[in-house]
Design a protein around this motif. Structure first.
Motif, PDB file in Angstrom:
ATOM      1  N   GLN A  91      -1.076   0.977  10.917  1.00 20.66           N
ATOM      2  CA  GLN A  91      -0.665   1.179   9.529  1.00 20.66           C
ATOM      3  C   GLN A  91      -1.081   0.004   8.648  1.00 20.66           C
ATOM      4  O   GLN A  91      -1.473   0.185   7.488  1.00 20.66           O
ATOM      5  CB  GLN A  91       0.847   1.405   9.445  1.00 20.66           C
ATOM      6  CG  GLN A  91       1.271   2.756  10.002  1.00 20.66           C
ATOM      7  CD  GLN A  91       2.723   3.094   9.688  1.00 20.66           C
ATOM      8  OE1 GLN A  91       3.310   2.582   8.733  1.00 20.66           O
ATOM      9  NE2 GLN A  91       3.297   3.970  10.489  1.00 20.66           N
TER      10      GLN A  91
ATOM     11  N   HIS B 239       0.983  -4.102   0.122  1.00 15.53           N
ATOM     12  CA  HIS B 239      -0.085  -3.556  -0.718  1.00 15.53           C
ATOM     13  C   HIS B 239      -0.133  -4.296  -2.053  1.00 15.53           C
ATOM     14  O   HIS B 239      -1.216  -4.713  -2.504  1.00 15.53           O
ATOM     15  CB  HIS B 239       0.152  -2.061  -0.945  1.00 15.53           C
ATOM     16  CG  HIS B 239      -1.000  -1.355  -1.585  1.00 15.53           C
ATOM     17  ND1 HIS B 239      -1.246  -1.407  -2.943  1.00 15.53           N
ATOM     18  CD2 HIS B 239      -1.993  -0.588  -1.050  1.00 15.53           C
ATOM     19  CE1 HIS B 239      -2.326  -0.699  -3.227  1.00 15.53           C
ATOM     20  NE2 HIS B 239      -2.793  -0.196  -2.099  1.00 15.53           N
TER      21      HIS B 239
ATOM     22  N   CYS C  15      -3.692   0.042   5.378  1.00 16.91           N
ATOM     23  CA  CYS C  15      -3.359  -0.588   4.103  1.00 16.91           C
ATOM     24  C   CYS C  15      -4.465  -1.567   3.689  1.00 16.91           C
ATOM     25  O   CYS C  15      -4.927  -1.559   2.541  1.00 16.91           O
ATOM     26  CB  CYS C  15      -2.013  -1.312   4.211  1.00 16.91           C
ATOM     27  SG  CYS C  15      -1.520  -2.211   2.714  1.00 16.91           S
TER      28      CYS C  15
END
Length: 361
Positions: free
Chosen positions: A96, A58, A100
């Motif tokens: 996932q 991130h 993100c």
């Protein structure tokens, strides 16, 4: 190529300024921006040790997107990061990672590359997670096959090596999944930075005598290639095995520890440079054998061109010479300014996936 349901992304984004390619790995994030004509504006790489947590990715994505110059852009994504062991399986990892990515790029269209299946919009990722997982090699090879009639992609990175044959615009891979490609020699789990020395050799030659190697993560191939002088500092982004420095002396000390020996201060490191050359040759031969195996399976295996990509291009060029093949750097396929060529070749997959997104419009 199969038709994949895509969310309409051009109704509100008719004028795309540039295409941003992202190659999301477990250790590095690579990106590239190209304009509508295919000109590479820039390419970049950053360290993302994702095993420390998805927050690392991130942060890197947030930082890297600040480099983008276009106002209306399309993000093209390929990933191998789903293999990192913070995820229980590939499907969970891909989903996932998608969450993100889309959380950061929510104002721009995002496409996920799924290899031979095609392009997948964010809202279809769950249905195509297995196809999206580790399809980066397919992007690089498919792009190259548009411009080179016959050859072999040799993409040597920090952790793995991809060896993909192609001819007449068609990929000639025998395997597709990691499991299959490891069996065919098209995916070799060895790279020039992160691979532990103990994964390559059980003994080494020290001053003419074979010495057993300790089964500990004391040194990596980055230590080896620092000592041989082949590792570009720009590619040397990962932490060392012991968290200490990256000087030649530090690398020699770690390599000596692999055989249970200590070196001190400014003690001569020449013998460890020789050990490094020995280990590098072992790795070189392993990749060479896989490449020769792939070449032997080709119907037409004469006049092969090796196209080198990744941080280990120096090794690809050397192997091409050993096989009496023509060598071509990935960056030389494109019209790229000389100062950009190293970063473009280093981030070849990011460049390729951006180009494929542009060409698919």
């Amino acid at each position: 190529m199969n038709t994949v349901p895509l969310r309409s992304i051009y109704n509100t984004h008719v004028n795309i300024d540039s295409y941003i390619g992202w190659d999301i790995g477990g250790a590095h994030l690579k990106m590239a921006e190209i304009d509508k004509a295919g000109k590479v504006i820039f390419a970049d790489q950053s360290a993302t040790p994702l095993w420390k947590g998805i927050g690392i990715l991130h942060q890197s994505l947030e930082q890297s997107r600040k480099l983008v110059s276009g106002k209306s852009v399309l993000h093209a994504i390929t990933t191998t990061a789903e293999l990192v062991d913070i995820f229980p399986d590939r499907i969970t990892g891909v989903n996932q990672l998608k969450d993100c990515i889309t959380g950061i790029f929510d104002k721009n269209p995002v496409r996920f590359y799924s290899g031979k299946t095609g392009w997948v919009s964010a809202d279809c990722v769950t249905d195509y997670a297995i196809e999206i997982a580790s399809a980066n090699w397919y992007a690089t090879a498919s792009f190259i096959a548009r411009y080179i009639d016959k050859g072999i992609l040799m993409d040597i990175g920090s952790t793995t090596t991809d060896i993909i044959a192609f001819s007449g615009g068609r990929l000639l891979n025998q395997g597709y999944s990691d499991y299959e490609r490891m069996s065919t020699g098209e995916l070799v789990y060895t790279g020039i930075i992160r691979t532990p020395v103990m994964a390559l050799v059980h003994d080494v030659n020290v001053n003419g005598k074979q010495r057993p190697v300790i089964a500990e993560h004391f040194a990596t191939m980055a230590d080896v290639y620092r000592l041989t002088g082949d590792l570009d500092e720009t590619d040397d982004m990962q932490a060392t095995a012991d968290g200490a420095g990256k000087s030649l002396q530090d690398s020699a000390r770690r390599l000596a520890r692999m055989v249970g020996k200590d070196i001190y201060g400014d003690e001569s490191i020449q013998e460890w440079m020789n050990v490094a050359k020995y280990i590098a040759e072992i790795q070189q031969n392993r990749i060479l054998q896989c490449c020769q195996r792939i070449i032997s399976c080709l119907e037409d295996n004469q006049d092969i061109t090796i196209i080198g990509a990744g941080a280990g291009r120096f090794l690809a060029a050397k192997l091409a010479g050993l096989m009496d093949c023509r060598y071509l750097d990935f960056a030389d396929i494109l019209e790229v300014a000389d100062e950009l060529k190293p970063s473009v070749a280093r981030s070849a997959t990011a460049v390729a996936v951006a180009q494929l997104a542009r060409l698919s419009d």
